[in-house]
Scaffold this active site. Structure first.
Site, PDB file in Angstrom:
ATOM      1  N   GLU A   1       0.850  -1.191   0.000  1.00 58.14           N
ATOM      2  CA  GLU A   1       0.000   0.000   0.000  1.00 58.14           C
ATOM      3  C   GLU A   1       0.884   1.240   0.000  1.00 58.14           C
ATOM      4  O   GLU A   1       1.789   1.368   0.824  1.00 58.14           O
ATOM      5  CB  GLU A   1      -0.911  -0.008   1.231  1.00 58.14           C
ATOM      6  CG  GLU A   1      -1.634   1.285   1.505  1.00 58.14           C
ATOM      7  CD  GLU A   1      -2.595   1.691   0.393  1.00 58.14           C
ATOM      8  OE1 GLU A   1      -2.444   2.823  -0.115  1.00 58.14           O
ATOM      9  OE2 GLU A   1      -3.478   0.886   0.036  1.00 58.14           O
TER      10      GLU A   1
ATOM     11  N   ASP B   1       5.511   1.620  -3.258  1.00 56.43           N
ATOM     12  CA  ASP B   1       4.959   1.677  -4.614  1.00 56.43           C
ATOM     13  C   ASP B   1       4.733   0.261  -5.134  1.00 56.43           C
ATOM     14  O   ASP B   1       5.683  -0.498  -5.319  1.00 56.43           O
ATOM     15  CB  ASP B   1       5.941   2.432  -5.507  1.00 56.43           C
ATOM     16  CG  ASP B   1       5.412   2.665  -6.910  1.00 56.43           C
ATOM     17  OD1 ASP B   1       4.483   1.936  -7.338  1.00 56.43           O
ATOM     18  OD2 ASP B   1       5.921   3.565  -7.596  1.00 56.43           O
TER      19      ASP B   1
ATOM     20  N   ASP C   1      -6.077  -4.318  -6.060  1.00 62.76           N
ATOM     21  CA  ASP C   1      -7.221  -3.735  -5.354  1.00 62.76           C
ATOM     22  C   ASP C   1      -7.007  -2.229  -5.285  1.00 62.76           C
ATOM     23  O   ASP C   1      -6.685  -1.671  -4.245  1.00 62.76           O
ATOM     24  CB  ASP C   1      -7.314  -4.356  -3.957  1.00 62.76           C
ATOM     25  CG  ASP C   1      -8.507  -3.846  -3.166  1.00 62.76           C
ATOM     26  OD1 ASP C   1      -9.332  -3.111  -3.745  1.00 62.76           O
ATOM     27  OD2 ASP C   1      -8.601  -4.177  -1.968  1.00 62.76           O
TER      28      ASP C   1
ATOM     29  N   ASP D   1      -9.868   4.221  -8.239  1.00 63.26           N
ATOM     30  CA  ASP D   1     -10.154   4.523  -9.641  1.00 63.26           C
ATOM     31  C   ASP D   1      -8.882   5.018 -10.335  1.00 63.26           C
ATOM     32  O   ASP D   1      -7.937   5.455  -9.680  1.00 63.26           O
ATOM     33  CB  ASP D   1     -11.248   5.581  -9.738  1.00 63.26           C
ATOM     34  CG  ASP D   1     -12.593   5.056  -9.257  1.00 63.26           C
ATOM     35  OD1 ASP D   1     -12.727   3.832  -9.102  1.00 63.26           O
ATOM     36  OD2 ASP D   1     -13.508   5.870  -9.037  1.00 63.26           O
TER      37      ASP D   1
END
Length: 275
Positions: free
Chosen positions: A106, A137, A155, A158
């Site tokens: 994350e 990253d 996951d 947008d």
């Protein structure tokens, strides 16, 4: 006077939620983060003005992005989750007894912190002894690991801001290299009603890299159009052809063997675009 939160999808369409209370808000190094207590969907995570998940319907998204590919692979042991800072995907992955290690990468550690405080039903995934968390990253992490994973789950938010690169052809090629010989990957690929062109582009990109590409869908009330797509790229195993007796049962609220098969049945308006 009531407080409302409005998520704008485009110039002609928006979704509004009546809000009981703003529980948290901050600007992180990567995005604006908020947690709202909404009347219809309870505690809701919002990033850059876009609803990511809510405690009322989160199980649909998290079960479908995980159990479909996990039950496609005959023996998934190493799983990589790119994004997923709320912990819901990690929670579902670690339900599978064959999974030995689930690594979550994350980029924004503040998402994890907020989820642990306000969304413990999802963030309980971080407590699993199978879980490994890397703050960094995801694109770089994938590029540095060759033939390592049985499953990669993207996951992501947008395709704006820090998530843009997670929808690129170059990233999909990098994922292919990070997978073992029987590996597969899945990504959330937006709304069939509002993002059809994006879904088709992603599908064609993945189909140009992987021997098998499949798109499936689920009903998620908090997402625009309430219909959401996922796309799988697989080196060997076809997720649409998994025998019912091979599907492992878990404590789920949406996903079943029947839902697994049905999720690959495309409505005609969408199937016609894939031809």
């Amino acid at each position: 006077m009531h407080l409302w939160f409005t998520e704008k999808q485009n110039d002609n369409f928006a979704i509004s939620y009546r809000v009981n209370e703003t529980l948290h808000t901050e600007t992180t190094p990567f995005q604006h983060l908020a947690v709202l207590d909404t009347v219809p969907f309870g505690r809701t995570l919002v990033l850059d003005g876009i609803v990511q998940t809510s405690v009322v319907d989160e199980y649909v998204y998290h079960e479908m992005i995980t159990h479909v590919p996990l039950n496609t692979h005959p023996d998934p042991r190493r799983v990589l989750i790119v994004g997923g800072g709320d912990g819901g995907t990690l929670r579902e992955v670690t339900k599978h007894p064959s999974v030995e290690k689930a690594t979550l990468v994350e980029i924004d550690e503040r998402v994890i912190a907020a989820s642990k405080k306000y969304l413990p039903e999802l963030a309980c995934g971080f407590d699993s002894p199978k879980a490994e968390v890397v703050i960094g990253d995801g694109i770089k992490y994938v590029a540095e690991h060759k033939k390592t994973f049985d499953l990669v789950i993207v996951d992501s938010t947008d395709p704006i801001g820090p998530a843009v690169g997670l929808f690129s052809l170059e990233f999909y090629r990098s994922i292919y290299e990070a997978l073992k010989d029987e590996g597969l990957f899945v990504a959330q690929t937006e709304s069939p009603y509002f993002n059809t062109d994006l879904i088709l582009r992603i599908y064609r990109d993945i189909a140009g890299i992987f021997p098998l590409a499949r798109t499936y869908w689920a009903c998620i009330p908090t997402y625009p159009g309430a219909m959401w797509s996922f796309t799988i790229g697989s080196k060997k195993h076809d997720p649409a052809q998994v025998a019912p007796e091979k599907i492992r049962e878990h404590a789920t609220r949406y996903y079943t063997p029947e839902i697994h098969r049905a999720s690959f049945a495309m409505p005609r308006f969408l199937a016609d675009r894939f031809r």
